[in-house]
Design a protein around this motif. Structure first.
Motif, short mmCIF file in Angstrom:
data_model
loop_
_atom_site.label_atom_id
_atom_site.label_comp_id
_atom_site.label_asym_id
_atom_site.label_seq_id
_atom_site.Cartn_x
_atom_site.Cartn_y
_atom_site.Cartn_z
N LYS A 21 67.91 73.37 -42.37
CA LYS A 21 67.18 72.12 -42.21
C LYS A 21 65.89 72.37 -41.43
O LYS A 21 65.90 72.88 -40.32
N LEU A 23 62.39 70.79 -39.74
CA LEU A 23 61.82 69.56 -39.21
C LEU A 23 60.31 69.58 -39.36
O LEU A 23 59.67 70.60 -39.08
N ASP A 27 57.55 63.05 -42.19
CA ASP A 27 58.55 63.05 -43.25
C ASP A 27 58.70 61.62 -43.76
O ASP A 27 58.09 60.70 -43.26
N CYS A 29 61.17 59.59 -43.64
CA CYS A 29 62.11 58.74 -42.93
C CYS A 29 61.37 57.72 -42.06
O CYS A 29 60.25 57.96 -41.63
N TYR A 37 64.46 58.11 -27.92
CA TYR A 37 64.36 59.51 -28.33
C TYR A 37 63.91 60.38 -27.15
O TYR A 37 64.46 61.45 -26.93
N SER A 69 61.20 60.39 -36.15
CA SER A 69 61.83 59.71 -37.29
C SER A 69 63.34 59.71 -37.13
O SER A 69 63.88 60.31 -36.20
N LYS A 70 64.02 59.06 -38.06
CA LYS A 70 65.48 59.04 -38.04
C LYS A 70 66.04 60.45 -38.20
O LYS A 70 67.09 60.77 -37.64
N LYS A 71 65.35 61.29 -38.94
CA LYS A 71 65.79 62.68 -39.12
C LYS A 71 65.75 63.42 -37.79
O LYS A 71 66.70 64.13 -37.44
N HIS A 72 64.67 63.27 -37.02
CA HIS A 72 64.56 63.92 -35.71
C HIS A 72 65.66 63.41 -34.78
O HIS A 72 66.29 64.19 -34.05
N GLY A 74 68.54 62.16 -35.60
CA GLY A 74 69.83 62.68 -36.06
C GLY A 74 70.08 64.11 -35.60
O GLY A 74 71.19 64.46 -35.21
N VAL A 75 69.04 64.92 -35.64
CA VAL A 75 69.18 66.31 -35.18
C VAL A 75 69.43 66.33 -33.67
O VAL A 75 70.25 67.10 -33.17
N ARG A 78 72.91 65.55 -33.07
CA ARG A 78 73.76 66.69 -33.43
C ARG A 78 73.83 67.68 -32.26
O ARG A 78 74.90 68.21 -31.95
#
Length: 108
Positions: A21, A23, A27, A29, A37, A69-72, A74-75, A78
């Motif tokens: 994945k 980043l 992106d 998202c 954040y 973003s939502k992707k950042h 989410g990571v 994680r």
């Protein structure tokens, strides 16, 4: 921290990042709340004093403090789930006790 960021009942993971994945700053998202954040990434950066295994992950996430973003997010979550699953990892600093640091480097 898990309760603070709403991850109390989430499944634990064995790695902090997914190797495939990537980043990017831009992106597709939608954006998330910058303040939340920043608090999450700031907490991870604070943990790097005793958890050097998350240094790369935390510093990578710190690159996206503006307009995450939502992707950042989410990571970042994680990485927090990884920390929760590996609480016995880390460095313990004990006052008055001498420490020996042993390192290894592979030239490949």
């Amino acid at each position: 921290m898990m309760n603070k960021f709403g991850l109390k009942d989430y499944k634990l993971v064995s790695t902090s990042l997914v190797p495939t994945k990537k980043l990017k700053r831009e992106d597709e998202c939608e954006l998330v709340d910058e303040e939340t954040y920043r608090k999450l990434v700031g907490s991870l950066l604070y943990l790097t004093a005793t958890r050097p295994d998350i240094m790369y992950s935390a510093s990578l996430l710190a690159r996206f403090m503006h307009g995450p973003s939502k992707k950042h997010f989410g990571v970042a979550r994680r990485v927090l789930r990884y920390v929760k699953g590996t609480l016995d990892f880390g460095i313990e600093y004990v006052f008055g006790k001498s420490a020996i640091l042993i390192g290894f480097c592979d030239s490949d």
